[in-house]
Design a protein around this motif. Structure first.
Motif, mmCIF file in Angstrom:
data_model
loop_
_atom_site.group_PDB
_atom_site.id
_atom_site.type_symbol
_atom_site.label_atom_id
_atom_site.label_comp_id
_atom_site.label_asym_id
_atom_site.label_seq_id
_atom_site.Cartn_x
_atom_site.Cartn_y
_atom_site.Cartn_z
ATOM 1 N N ILE A 288 -2.461 8.251 -26.598
ATOM 2 C CA ILE A 288 -0.533 8.935 -25.852
ATOM 3 C C ILE A 288 -1.230 8.916 -24.096
ATOM 4 O O ILE A 288 0.008 8.602 -24.149
ATOM 5 C CB ILE A 288 -0.977 10.283 -26.115
ATOM 6 N N PHE A 289 -2.309 9.266 -23.471
ATOM 7 C CA PHE A 289 -2.447 9.063 -22.883
ATOM 8 C C PHE A 289 -2.015 7.389 -21.432
ATOM 9 O O PHE A 289 -1.431 7.746 -20.903
ATOM 10 C CB PHE A 289 -4.357 8.955 -22.258
ATOM 11 N N THR A 291 0.273 5.610 -22.761
ATOM 12 C CA THR A 291 1.073 5.776 -22.909
ATOM 13 C C THR A 291 1.879 6.378 -22.424
ATOM 14 O O THR A 291 3.270 6.334 -20.933
ATOM 15 C CB THR A 291 2.197 6.407 -24.277
ATOM 16 N N CYS A 292 1.528 7.779 -21.905
ATOM 17 C CA CYS A 292 2.185 8.605 -20.974
ATOM 18 C C CYS A 292 1.932 7.854 -19.237
ATOM 19 O O CYS A 292 2.391 8.716 -18.550
ATOM 20 C CB CYS A 292 1.523 10.237 -21.100
ATOM 21 N N LEU A 293 0.546 7.814 -19.093
ATOM 22 C CA LEU A 293 0.524 7.181 -17.346
ATOM 23 C C LEU A 293 1.435 6.651 -17.196
ATOM 24 O O LEU A 293 1.808 6.268 -16.099
ATOM 25 C CB LEU A 293 -1.113 6.868 -17.752
ATOM 26 N N SER A 295 4.304 5.313 -18.896
ATOM 27 C CA SER A 295 5.244 5.326 -18.933
ATOM 28 C C SER A 295 5.670 7.157 -17.017
ATOM 29 O O SER A 295 6.816 6.617 -16.564
ATOM 30 C CB SER A 295 5.986 6.109 -19.616
ATOM 31 N N SER A 296 4.849 7.632 -17.064
ATOM 32 C CA SER A 296 5.032 8.306 -15.613
ATOM 33 C C SER A 296 5.153 7.677 -14.140
ATOM 34 O O SER A 296 6.053 7.783 -13.093
ATOM 35 C CB SER A 296 3.776 8.909 -15.366
ATOM 36 N N ARG A 306 14.121 6.691 -18.224
ATOM 37 C CA ARG A 306 13.299 7.150 -19.813
ATOM 38 C C ARG A 306 12.098 7.681 -20.036
ATOM 39 O O ARG A 306 12.195 5.947 -19.338
ATOM 40 C CB ARG A 306 14.315 7.826 -20.285
ATOM 41 N N PRO A 307 11.164 7.770 -20.917
ATOM 42 C CA PRO A 307 9.978 7.797 -20.440
ATOM 43 C C PRO A 307 10.250 6.797 -21.903
ATOM 44 O O PRO A 307 11.623 6.005 -22.487
ATOM 45 C CB PRO A 307 9.357 8.558 -21.567
ATOM 46 N N TYR A 309 8.342 5.639 -24.720
ATOM 47 C CA TYR A 309 8.455 6.181 -25.785
ATOM 48 C C TYR A 309 9.741 7.139 -25.893
ATOM 49 O O TYR A 309 10.119 7.156 -27.260
ATOM 50 C CB TYR A 309 7.319 6.924 -26.694
ATOM 51 N N ASP A 310 10.454 7.088 -25.481
ATOM 52 C CA ASP A 310 12.111 7.162 -26.000
ATOM 53 C C ASP A 310 12.909 6.540 -25.607
ATOM 54 O O ASP A 310 13.743 6.271 -24.535
ATOM 55 C CB ASP A 310 12.712 8.755 -24.456
#
Length: 477
Positions: A288-289, A291-293, A295-296, A306-307, A309-310
């Motif tokens: 998750i870390f 992926t979110c990093l 994406s951000s 959009r992220p 994962y979206d």
């Protein structure tokens, strides 16, 4: 091995036995199709490649039996495997076609500040798992304006050689003998998919080595399970956290990497004795870390809106295509048109789910079973995992005889894989069973094509090596 582990192991081996037999039948069908539907050409390339394969196998056997040091054997086997790869790369000039042409053109636009394909209902907004590959391509174009395509293929070659070595390193944890480990390296050095795909622009080339590192890290944590001191517990959880990060990176390029994440958690729950919950949390948090990093960062820089994962196009569309009887679960114009016509509807995802449910309800059970059998044959019944097709798409190369040669090779791999299914004391094998079972299950539902099996094809190198090792052991007895 407790009762749960024992019965799960037996269930997985029996299930894989049936499926592997189905894969062999798929390869036989592929050979028949090639023979009856295509014209064979004995070009210089075809003849030389087959001769090189035969000579490489004979030389590798000689190296295996020689009395030189293990280090020299490894170097020589990898050297001859590299020669095969370089020969393929120098003679097969694969053009950029299909989705990869879209990626290439968009990569050029990205350098000019045009992000339209990443916004709204653009191609990469629909399939965001291709965005990291798009950025990678843009990076190469920027650094090598006139030679980026050559550099791309050269990097593929490096990754393929590195993957060959990683497969050998992992084999040391699952194969008992030095000869078995070297045989595994030999198979990896001549494995068709790892050669055919290096001339292509398929994203799998970029990430298979990350999958292998993730598996290697996981296997390194298993030996720490028995320890209860703080130092080893901390080391175990850090390794699992890094494993999750590696798998997250892989998933950014090929969204199917989440199957490995689930397989890791299933393995931890059923086959580890201590700290199962915290171990699973570490892997998931690492995944998750990263992926979110990433994406951000892309959101902050304005590259995407959009992220990652979206996705604009919901994942149910893959199941839609995967349940199409007429297309054998592959991409088809009917479902493609339905998606394009309705994607912008606010309730599209729910409508698509209802459409899929109704399709399944209205389809006789015998047709569904037939579809599942066909999907296994198509997905896993190609000797190069679709590599020859993608390497020659958009060209005049006639490599049908190579396809047949690779299918025969694959039948041998699957035969030894079946032999290797005999009960193993090494618990790490169970992870591989869970992983291949997970992929087979997922691809029985979603859209397929032979290329999608490439991402997990390395498992059969280990499976077949186990079988060969067992044959050697039995002959000694």
């Amino acid at each position: 091995m407790n009762k749960v582990e024992k019965y799960l192991n037996i269930f997985m081996r029996i299930s894989l036995l049936i499926i592997f037999i189905g894969m062999i039948i798929g390869n036989i069908f592929s050979i028949s199709t090639e023979i009856y539907k295509n014209k064979f050409v004995l070009s210089n390339f075809n003849i030389i490649l087959i001769i090189m394969y035969i000579l490489t196998i004979l030389i590798d056997i000689f190296i295996l039996k020689s009395k030189i040091s293990k280090k020299k054997k490894i170097i020589l086997i990898m050297l001859f495997g590299t020669v095969l790869r370089v020969f393929w790369l120098l003679n097969i000039n694969t053009p950029i076609v299909s989705d990869y042409l879209t990626m290439y053109n968009s990569a050029k636009q990205l350098l000019n500040g045009n992000f339209y394909e990443l916004y709204g209902f653009g191609y990469f907004a629909r399939f965001p798992h291709l965005i990291p590959s798009l950025i990678y391509m843009s990076f190469l174009i920027k650094l090598f304006p006139t030679s980026h395509l050559i550099v791309y293929k050269f990097i593929n070659l490096i990754f393929s050689i590195f993957s060959m070595f990683l497969i050998y390193i992992i084999s040391k944890k699952i194969l008992k003998t030095e000869k078995g480990q070297l045989i595994c390296l030999i198979i990896a050095s001549i494995f068709p998919a790892f050669i055919a795909y290096i001339s292509t622009y398929c994203t799998e080339n970029l990430v298979i080595w990350t999958y292998l590192i993730g598996i290697l890290l996981l296997f390194n944590t298993i030996k720490l399970d028995e320890f209860k001191d703080r130092k080893n517990i901390l080391k175990e959880n850090i390794l699992l956290l890094i494993t999750g990060i590696i798998l997250g990176i892989a998933n950014l390029f090929r969204a199917i990497a989440i199957v490995i994440l689930i397989a890791v958690c299933v393995y931890i729950i059923f086959f580890k004795k201590n700290r199962r919950i915290i171990n699973c949390l570490c892997v998931v948090l690492g995944y998750i870390f990263i992926t979110c990093l990433v994406s951000s960062i892309l959101l902050f820089t304005g590259i995407i809106e959009r992220p990652l994962y979206d996705a604009v196009e919901p994942s149910i569309t893959s199941i839609l295509k995967g349940t199409n009887i007429e297309s054998n679960g592959m991409w088809n114009e009917q479902d493609g048109k339905y998606i394009n016509d309705n994607l912008k509807n606010e309730n599209f995802e729910n409508e698509c789910k209802e459409y899929v449910v109704n399709r399944i309800k209205e389809t006789p059970i015998i047709k569904i079973i037939t579809l599942l059998i066909k999907k296994i044959g198509i997905m896993w019944g190609n000797g190069s995992n679709g590599g020859v097709y993608w390497a020659t798409l958009g060209t005049n190369y006639n490599l049908h005889i190579i396809d047949v040669f690779y299918n025969i090779f694959n039948i041998g791999i699957l035969t030894f894989s079946i032999i290797g299914l005999k009960n193993n004391e090494n618990k790490l094998i169970n992870f591989m069973y869970i992983l291949i079972g997970g992929y087979i299950l997922v691809f029985s539902i979603i859209e397929i094509q032979p290329r999608y099996s490439f991402i997990v094809s390395y498992l059969f190198i280990w499976f077949s090596s186990l079988g060969i090792e067992k044959v050697i052991e039995k002959r000694r007895e």
